[in-house]
Design an enzyme around this catalytic site. Sequence first.
Site, PDB file in Angstrom:
ATOM      1  N   GLY A 227       0.842  -1.194   0.000  1.00  0.00           N
ATOM      2  CA  GLY A 227       0.000   0.000   0.000  1.00  0.00           C
ATOM      3  C   GLY A 227       0.873   1.237   0.000  1.00  0.00           C
ATOM      4  O   GLY A 227       2.020   1.203  -0.462  1.00  0.00           O
ATOM      5  N   SER A 228       0.340   2.316   0.579  1.00  0.00           N
ATOM      6  CA  SER A 228       1.064   3.585   0.472  1.00  0.00           C
ATOM      7  C   SER A 228       2.251   3.619   1.430  1.00  0.00           C
ATOM      8  O   SER A 228       2.287   2.928   2.458  1.00  0.00           O
ATOM      9  CB  SER A 228       0.125   4.748   0.792  1.00  0.00           C
ATOM     10  OG  SER A 228      -0.109   4.785   2.180  1.00  0.00           O
ATOM     11  N   VAL A 231       1.277   4.757   5.074  1.00  0.00           N
ATOM     12  CA  VAL A 231       0.690   3.708   5.920  1.00  0.00           C
ATOM     13  C   VAL A 231       1.768   2.683   6.296  1.00  0.00           C
ATOM     14  O   VAL A 231       1.851   2.237   7.445  1.00  0.00           O
ATOM     15  CB  VAL A 231      -0.509   3.031   5.202  1.00  0.00           C
ATOM     16  CG1 VAL A 231      -1.013   1.838   5.991  1.00  0.00           C
ATOM     17  CG2 VAL A 231      -1.631   4.037   4.985  1.00  0.00           C
ATOM     18  N   GLY A 232       2.615   2.338   5.326  1.00  0.00           N
ATOM     19  CA  GLY A 232       3.687   1.371   5.602  1.00  0.00           C
ATOM     20  C   GLY A 232       4.600   1.864   6.717  1.00  0.00           C
ATOM     21  O   GLY A 232       4.986   1.107   7.605  1.00  0.00           O
ATOM     22  N   GLU A 250       5.577  -3.350   0.974  1.00  0.00           N
ATOM     23  CA  GLU A 250       5.837  -2.939  -0.412  1.00  0.00           C
ATOM     24  C   GLU A 250       4.994  -1.700  -0.644  1.00  0.00           C
ATOM     25  O   GLU A 250       3.779  -1.736  -0.507  1.00  0.00           O
ATOM     26  CB  GLU A 250       5.454  -4.102  -1.336  1.00  0.00           C
ATOM     27  CG  GLU A 250       6.055  -3.993  -2.710  1.00  0.00           C
ATOM     28  CD  GLU A 250       5.131  -3.267  -3.637  1.00  0.00           C
ATOM     29  OE1 GLU A 250       5.405  -2.071  -3.892  1.00  0.00           O
ATOM     30  OE2 GLU A 250       4.148  -3.857  -4.080  1.00  0.00           O
ATOM     31  N   CYS A 284       1.741  -0.191  -8.616  1.00  0.00           N
ATOM     32  CA  CYS A 284       2.883   0.388  -7.900  1.00  0.00           C
ATOM     33  C   CYS A 284       4.103   0.373  -8.796  1.00  0.00           C
ATOM     34  O   CYS A 284       5.032   1.142  -8.583  1.00  0.00           O
ATOM     35  CB  CYS A 284       3.126  -0.319  -6.586  1.00  0.00           C
ATOM     36  SG  CYS A 284       3.275  -2.063  -6.776  1.00  0.00           S
TER      37      CYS A 284
HETATM   38  C1  UN1 Z   1       1.250  -3.711  -7.956  1.00  0.00           C
HETATM   39  O1  UN1 Z   1       1.355  -2.870  -8.807  1.00  0.00           O
HETATM   40  O2  UN1 Z   1       0.843  -3.414  -6.831  1.00  0.00           O
HETATM   41  O3  UN1 Z   1       4.331  -6.527 -11.865  1.00  0.00           O
HETATM   42  C2  UN1 Z   1       1.535  -5.123  -8.242  1.00  0.00           C
HETATM   43  C3  UN1 Z   1       3.140  -6.282 -12.116  1.00  0.00           C
HETATM   44  C4  UN1 Z   1       2.084  -7.130 -11.463  1.00  0.00           C
HETATM   45  C5  UN1 Z   1       1.953  -6.814 -10.022  1.00  0.00           C
HETATM   46  C6  UN1 Z   1       1.828  -5.372  -9.695  1.00  0.00           C
HETATM   47  N1  UN1 Z   1       2.423  -8.511 -11.626  1.00  0.00           N
HETATM   48  O4  UN1 Z   1       2.799  -5.408 -12.874  1.00  0.00           O
END
Ligand code: UN1
Length: 495
Positions: A227-228, A231-232, A250, A284
Amino acid sequence: MTTPILGQNLVAGEWLAHAADFASTNPANLAEVVGHFPSTNPSTVAQAVAAARQAFPTWRRMSRIHRADCFHRLGALIERDTDALATLMSRECGKILNECRAEVVEGLHMVQYVFGTGRMPIGDVIPSEIAEKDAFVRRKPRGVVGVITPWNFPFAVPLWMLGPSLLEGNTAVFKPSEETPAIGQRLVELFVEAGFPAGTINLVHGNGSVGEQLVQNADVNAILFTGSSAVGQRIQQISAGFTDRIVAAEMGGKNAVIVCDDADMKLAVPAAVLSAFKTTGQRCVSASRILVHKSVAAEFIQGFIDTVHRIRFGDPFDPTSFAGPLINRKAVEKTLMYNGLAKAESLDMIFESREFAPQPGCFVTPCVYAIRDNPNSRCLKEEVFGPHVAIVPFDDDEHAARIANATDYGLSLAVITESYRKMRFFREECEYGLGYVNLPCIGAEVHLPFGGVKKSGNGHPSAAGLVEAITHKYAWTVNHGTGIVMAQGMSAEVA
Ligand code: UN1
């Protein structure tokens, strides 16, 4: 319109009916309610942790291979329900149907990986200085894990964490994102149907305050979080008070695609477009910075513009849509705020983003701008989580690496080059956890470790790397001699 789902928590194998406190809505059409969910109260969170604790001894004593067998059954159920899961996910988080299907498959791959891992070695046999001693490194589960997951991968990311954790003998309390509680609940229903014993997986719905209850509970041995960054960090701060607590987190990125002077534009353009706009920029690992060598900038920008003209943002169920809406109104406002900053700082606003509304939803068009390298620019260093892309020209490879690293994050990176020397230079000089060459910087596979450096997190809370966080290693040394011989030349004489 489908009947809204009734949200329930799962504690010790019992589905608990509570009054609904919040609704999950479809970001492509905010008038559509996907379900009504409870905000779990503190005593129910505590009961969920206690249920996981109670189930732990029996579960950890079970053969690892038999625990893995439960995942074989879970995999069959996911295959049975792939279409329905993808449809529900699409309605609840707004990702286009094809991507939701790919996410269900990604979750299934994790389940298959875990099932196979059940029969793989876990531990090492290490030589001892003393010939008669056999030394082993073995692993034990940590105990109860708290799993707190985001809405953008509401099926695969929980499985990345729950899969390895349960395989190794931990039990879990799972809090899905309050944006995607329905798909989280559906996943837990499948665990139950697959025969995971009562208490091995418990479900608590709610927002950050419910997550906070879970993190504050001293009986939770590991927190696995995606998450963000804010928060982490809060989770890490609270957890610092528990000596025996591991946090694997993460937490986002500000990822870059580097287009070198020798790049093949047939690879560079689609790699950049996919990195920037798949999932509406809400991965992310999405790239919001495309760094382009100045000698190829004009050619690249032309190809990029032509492609962005052709891709459609729209209804997630329309097969011609490339990407869907943002997750909620707050995300629309945040993206528009960064687009405004970009407008003020850019050299050239190539695509000015605008909101559009096929339904009352959260749709915005892409923002693409050319901007000079500037380490103080907020839109070049902060995570946007939307279809917002800066194109930054660079002078040479050292300059590109400096720009790539000029952010607090370090998650994913793509380099587009035909040169093995350049590829190696960026591999060594950039700060990231997931690197790609001649590919987009999205699309990781489950059997590789997933995670980043700096503000992007630590502990690799997923997939192949997770075993380090959810087990503890111990040494176990056995003497097969008839007397005691000590290492380091120490005398074993006692009289
Ligand atoms: C995420 O963006 O939180 O590598 C996970 C990727 C995906 C997972 C993304 N398999 O784009």
